[in-house]
Design an enzyme around this catalytic site. Structure first.
Site, PDB file in Angstrom:
ATOM      1  N   ASP A  42      43.082  50.912  39.298  1.00 51.05           N
ATOM      2  CA  ASP A  42      42.160  50.244  38.374  1.00 51.05           C
ATOM      3  C   ASP A  42      42.544  50.753  36.991  1.00 51.05           C
ATOM      4  OD1 ASP A  42      39.752  48.781  37.552  1.00 51.05           O
ATOM      5  OD2 ASP A  42      38.851  50.737  37.196  1.00 51.05           O
ATOM      6  N   SER A  43      41.935  50.162  35.965  1.00 52.15           N
ATOM      7  CA  SER A  43      42.198  50.660  34.618  1.00 52.15           C
ATOM      8  C   SER A  43      41.546  52.029  34.399  1.00 52.15           C
ATOM      9  CB  SER A  43      41.647  49.671  33.591  1.00 52.15           C
ATOM     10  OG  SER A  43      40.262  49.481  33.820  1.00 52.15           O
ATOM     11  N   TYR A  64      41.572  46.801  30.567  1.00 52.76           N
ATOM     12  CA  TYR A  64      42.447  45.676  30.908  1.00 52.76           C
ATOM     13  C   TYR A  64      41.844  44.343  30.435  1.00 52.76           C
ATOM     14  CZ  TYR A  64      45.523  48.221  34.261  1.00 52.76           C
ATOM     15  OH  TYR A  64      46.445  49.046  34.865  1.00 52.76           O
ATOM     16  N   GLY A  65      40.538  44.284  30.446  1.00 50.88           N
ATOM     17  CA  GLY A  65      39.845  43.006  30.183  1.00 50.88           C
ATOM     18  C   GLY A  65      40.069  42.442  28.800  1.00 50.88           C
ATOM     19  N   CYS A 116      40.331  46.296  40.993  1.00 54.80           N
ATOM     20  CA  CYS A 116      40.024  45.819  39.644  1.00 54.80           C
ATOM     21  C   CYS A 116      40.022  44.294  39.685  1.00 54.80           C
ATOM     22  CB  CYS A 116      41.107  46.340  38.701  1.00 54.80           C
ATOM     23  SG  CYS A 116      41.045  45.652  37.036  1.00 54.80           S
ATOM     24  N   ASN A 117      38.913  43.696  39.324  1.00 55.80           N
ATOM     25  CA  ASN A 117      38.820  42.225  39.343  1.00 55.80           C
ATOM     26  C   ASN A 117      39.766  41.603  38.316  1.00 55.80           C
ATOM     27  OD1 ASN A 117      36.080  41.345  40.941  1.00 55.80           O
ATOM     28  ND2 ASN A 117      35.889  43.364  40.021  1.00 55.80           N
ATOM     29  N   THR A 118      39.907  42.263  37.176  1.00 50.85           N
ATOM     30  CA  THR A 118      40.732  41.714  36.099  1.00 50.85           C
ATOM     31  C   THR A 118      42.205  41.679  36.522  1.00 50.85           C
ATOM     32  OG1 THR A 118      39.173  42.679  34.545  1.00 50.85           O
ATOM     33  CG2 THR A 118      41.286  41.976  33.644  1.00 50.85           C
ATOM     34  N   GLU A 170      33.786  54.686  31.060  1.00 53.96           N
ATOM     35  CA  GLU A 170      34.880  55.671  31.039  1.00 53.96           C
ATOM     36  C   GLU A 170      34.419  57.017  30.469  1.00 53.96           C
ATOM     37  OE1 GLU A 170      38.132  55.542  32.287  1.00 53.96           O
ATOM     38  OE2 GLU A 170      37.219  53.829  33.291  1.00 53.96           O
ATOM     39  N   CYS A 205      33.218  42.933  37.771  1.00 52.91           N
ATOM     40  CA  CYS A 205      34.073  43.998  37.229  1.00 52.91           C
ATOM     41  C   CYS A 205      33.640  45.278  37.920  1.00 52.91           C
ATOM     42  CB  CYS A 205      33.869  44.121  35.713  1.00 52.91           C
ATOM     43  SG  CYS A 205      34.617  45.596  34.981  1.00 52.91           S
ATOM     44  N   THR A 206      34.591  46.022  38.445  1.00 53.78           N
ATOM     45  CA  THR A 206      34.218  47.198  39.240  1.00 53.78           C
ATOM     46  C   THR A 206      33.540  48.285  38.392  1.00 53.78           C
ATOM     47  OG1 THR A 206      36.541  47.917  39.047  1.00 53.78           O
ATOM     48  CG2 THR A 206      35.886  46.874  41.111  1.00 53.78           C
ATOM     49  N   HIS A 207      33.754  48.275  37.091  1.00 55.07           N
ATOM     50  CA  HIS A 207      33.070  49.259  36.241  1.00 55.07           C
ATOM     51  C   HIS A 207      31.562  48.991  36.151  1.00 55.07           C
ATOM     52  CE1 HIS A 207      37.066  50.362  34.628  1.00 55.07           C
ATOM     53  NE2 HIS A 207      36.484  51.400  34.063  1.00 55.07           N
TER      54      HIS A 207
HETATM   55  N1  DGL Z   1      37.414  47.553  36.359  1.00 50.98           N
HETATM   56  C1  DGL Z   1      38.097  46.393  35.955  1.00 50.98           C
HETATM   57  C2  DGL Z   1      37.611  45.116  36.590  1.00 50.98           C
HETATM   58  O1  DGL Z   1      37.142  45.139  37.703  1.00 50.98           O
HETATM   59  C3  DGL Z   1      38.616  46.263  34.565  1.00 50.98           C
HETATM   60  C4  DGL Z   1      37.840  46.746  33.420  1.00 50.98           C
HETATM   61  C5  DGL Z   1      38.709  46.766  32.170  1.00 50.98           C
HETATM   62  O2  DGL Z   1      39.580  47.626  32.113  1.00 50.98           O
HETATM   63  O3  DGL Z   1      38.494  45.918  31.278  1.00 50.98           O
HETATM   64  O4  DGL Z   1      37.726  44.064  36.041  1.00 50.98           O
END
Ligand code: DGL
Length: 259
Positions: free
Chosen positions: A7-8, A39-40, A70-72, A148, A180-182
């Site tokens: 993941d990011s 990443y988004g 990570c969904n992104t 983060e 988004c997993t975050h």
């Molecule tokens: N945790 C990530 C997701 O599921 C990405 C978050 C990011 O880095 O923008 O999309």
């Protein structure tokens, strides 16, 4: 088995946490690409490059499979990665299908990064499962940085969430899907902001179940001993402080699971 995840940052710990429940005694290699978070807000080309680097690293560690936690990165790079590697590459997607199946007539809101919200993959998923037109999508940038820093519920987090959700009729929604997993980490703050009784769901448990299926179908052999190795963009995390932060993040996820 040797299982890689990336993941990011700390978002994918939600997937690791679920995988540990189903496959407790395996060797895990968790790659948090903290040099490139978030990443988004990056281009598709950049996300593909970062993801490819992560998979190369995990493959070199001997992983039997890699989970894009990570969904992104799944939206931007899963197909690309599968065309470049022969080991199984699993993705995560917003849990729109279970939300639609579970839904009792109210609308469903998916919150995601800008990339996930605008990528075709999510649009296609929604049009496949949402035949009553109940699902809305909202990009909610700006949240990942708080996660983060380990800032999951604070006046600044609530202000950011309220700003992102302003303009929506939140009372119309019965289910909030974390795309988004975050975002799992903001569950308690979101419970204060969304109308009482709003259910919250994400795709990490489904991804872990899928991982079990894939590893079983490949005949991968169990290690029989739990090991978790954490990396930040390829550098092994050895300091106790960061490791206990990651562990406390996973413990925090266990508070108040919905659906
Ligand atoms: N945790 C990530 C997701 O599921 C990405 C978050 C990011 O880095 O923008 O999309």
């Amino acid at each position: 088995m040797k299982i890689g995840m990336f993941d990011s940052g700390i978002g994918g710990l939600t997937v690791l946490n679920e995988a540990l429940k189903l496959l407790p005694d395996e060797a895990y290699f968790y790659y948090a690409d903290t040099d490139n978070v978030p990443y988004g807000e990056k281009s598709i080309g950049q996300i593909r490059d970062y993801s490819e680097k992560a998979v190369c690293f995990l493959k070199d560690k001997g992983c039997d499979a890699v989970v894009i936690a990570c969904n992104t990165a799944t939206a931007a790079a899963a197909a690309y990665l599968r065309s470049r590697f022969t080991i199984p590459i699993l993705g995560i997607e917003p849990a729109v299908k279970p939300a639609v199946e579970h839904n009792a007539g109210k609308r469903i809101l998916v919150i995601a990064t800008e990339v996930t919200a605008r990528e075709k993959k999510l649009e296609e998923l929604i049009s496949r499962v949402d035949n009553k037109g109940l699902v809305d999508v909202k990009a909610t940038p700006g949240l990942v940085g708080f996660a983060e820093r380990g800032e999951f519920d604070s006046p600044a987090v609530r202000e950011c969430l309220e700003k992102e959700l302003s303009g929506l009729h939140t009372e119309e929604y019965g289910i909030l899907v974390f795309g988004c997993t975050h975002f799992n980490h903001f569950k308690s703050a979101l419970k204060e902001i969304m109308p009482p009784g709003t259910e919250m769901i994400d795709g990490s448990a489904g991804t872990a179940r899928n991982l079990v299926k894939v590893l079983n179908s490949r005949g991968c052999v169990s290690e029989g001993k739990r090991e978790i190795h954490y990396y930040r963009s390829g550098r092994e995390v050895t300091d106790k402080e960061t490791i206990s932060f990651y562990e406390s993040v996973m413990a925090h996820l266990e508070e108040g699971q919905d659906l």
